[in-house]
Scaffold this motif. Structure first.
Motif, mmCIF file in Angstrom:
data_model
loop_
_atom_site.group_PDB
_atom_site.id
_atom_site.type_symbol
_atom_site.label_atom_id
_atom_site.label_comp_id
_atom_site.label_asym_id
_atom_site.label_seq_id
_atom_site.Cartn_x
_atom_site.Cartn_y
_atom_site.Cartn_z
ATOM 1 N N VAL A 18 16.108 -56.176 -109.309
ATOM 2 C CA VAL A 18 17.416 -56.404 -108.681
ATOM 3 C C VAL A 18 18.233 -55.116 -108.676
ATOM 4 C CG1 VAL A 18 19.621 -57.605 -108.955
ATOM 5 C CG2 VAL A 18 17.482 -58.879 -109.098
ATOM 6 N N ARG A 19 18.254 -54.396 -109.809
ATOM 7 C CA ARG A 19 19.004 -53.132 -109.867
ATOM 8 C C ARG A 19 18.459 -52.133 -108.850
ATOM 9 N NH1 ARG A 19 19.364 -53.920 -115.742
ATOM 10 N NH2 ARG A 19 17.272 -53.033 -115.814
ATOM 11 N N GLY A 20 17.154 -52.081 -108.706
ATOM 12 C CA GLY A 20 16.546 -51.180 -107.732
ATOM 13 C C GLY A 20 16.928 -51.538 -106.307
ATOM 14 N N MET A 21 16.968 -52.834 -106.015
ATOM 15 C CA MET A 21 17.353 -53.270 -104.671
ATOM 16 C C MET A 21 18.816 -52.940 -104.387
ATOM 17 S SD MET A 21 15.252 -56.858 -104.407
ATOM 18 C CE MET A 21 15.956 -57.292 -102.835
ATOM 19 N N VAL A 22 19.680 -53.119 -105.376
ATOM 20 C CA VAL A 22 21.102 -52.805 -105.197
ATOM 21 C C VAL A 22 21.274 -51.315 -104.943
ATOM 22 C CG1 VAL A 22 23.322 -52.710 -106.402
ATOM 23 C CG2 VAL A 22 21.953 -54.797 -106.473
ATOM 24 N N GLN A 23 20.567 -50.493 -105.699
ATOM 25 C CA GLN A 23 20.660 -49.044 -105.492
ATOM 26 C C GLN A 23 20.143 -48.651 -104.100
ATOM 27 O OE1 GLN A 23 18.541 -47.447 -108.866
ATOM 28 N NE2 GLN A 23 20.469 -46.929 -109.916
ATOM 29 N N ALA A 24 19.073 -49.250 -103.672
ATOM 30 C CA ALA A 24 18.528 -48.948 -102.354
ATOM 31 C C ALA A 24 19.507 -49.356 -101.256
ATOM 32 C CB ALA A 24 17.189 -49.657 -102.169
ATOM 33 N N TYR A 25 20.159 -50.488 -101.421
ATOM 34 C CA TYR A 25 21.136 -50.956 -100.438
ATOM 35 C C TYR A 25 22.319 -49.994 -100.376
ATOM 36 C CZ TYR A 25 24.437 -54.004 -98.053
ATOM 37 O OH TYR A 25 25.351 -54.514 -97.174
ATOM 38 N N ARG A 26 22.806 -49.575 -101.542
ATOM 39 C CA ARG A 26 23.932 -48.613 -101.563
ATOM 40 C C ARG A 26 23.544 -47.308 -100.895
ATOM 41 N NH1 ARG A 26 25.975 -49.674 -107.724
ATOM 42 N NH2 ARG A 26 27.124 -51.574 -107.268
ATOM 43 N N GLN A 27 22.343 -46.840 -101.166
ATOM 44 C CA GLN A 27 21.877 -45.599 -100.547
ATOM 45 C C GLN A 27 21.760 -45.754 -99.033
ATOM 46 O OE1 GLN A 27 21.452 -42.679 -102.228
ATOM 47 N NE2 GLN A 27 21.281 -41.773 -100.199
ATOM 48 N N ALA A 28 21.292 -46.892 -98.584
ATOM 49 C CA ALA A 28 21.183 -47.139 -97.150
ATOM 50 C C ALA A 28 22.561 -47.141 -96.494
ATOM 51 C CB ALA A 28 20.470 -48.460 -96.892
#
Length: 117
Positions: A18-28
């Protein structure tokens, strides 16, 4: 004991995921804002959902710039009735919006001091 370890691994693994997905979304989101893609998309959605151009309205009704208001009204009545009986509500609403768009143009033309044409 094995079930407890397995449960802990699942919980920890899902937390990491979940943390990885949140970081990826923020980066996107950051990347999109840098390139202007997000703003362009929002502007396109705003323009596309609210405004019908005169050219689009004329294409929907099958009239030209030289068409009289009577011809436009006749085409509107014909298309509106056809879609009311065996067409779709979407097409009927597009026909109605096209008439509204061209109606404002012809009202300006008919006013004294308005454009001639």
């Amino acid at each position: 004991m094995a079930a407890k370890i397995l449960a802990n691994l699942i919980v920890m693994g899902s937390g990491i995921l979940v943390r990885g997905m949140v970081q990826a979304y923020r980066q996107a989101l950051q990347n999109a804002s840098k390139t202007g893609v997000a703003q362009e998309t929002l502007e396109t959605v705003r323009r596309g959902s609210k405004v019908m151009t005169q050219q689009e309205a004329r294409q929907i009704l099958g009239v030209t710039e030289q068409s009289s208001w009577e011809e436009i009204a006749q085409k509107y009545d014909n298309l509106f009735e056809r879609n009311a009986t065996n067409g779709s509500f979407y097409l009927q609403s597009k026909v109605h919006r096209a008439k509204e768009c061209l109606e404002t143009v012809h009202q300006v033309k008919d006013q004294p001091g308005g454009p001639v044409g």
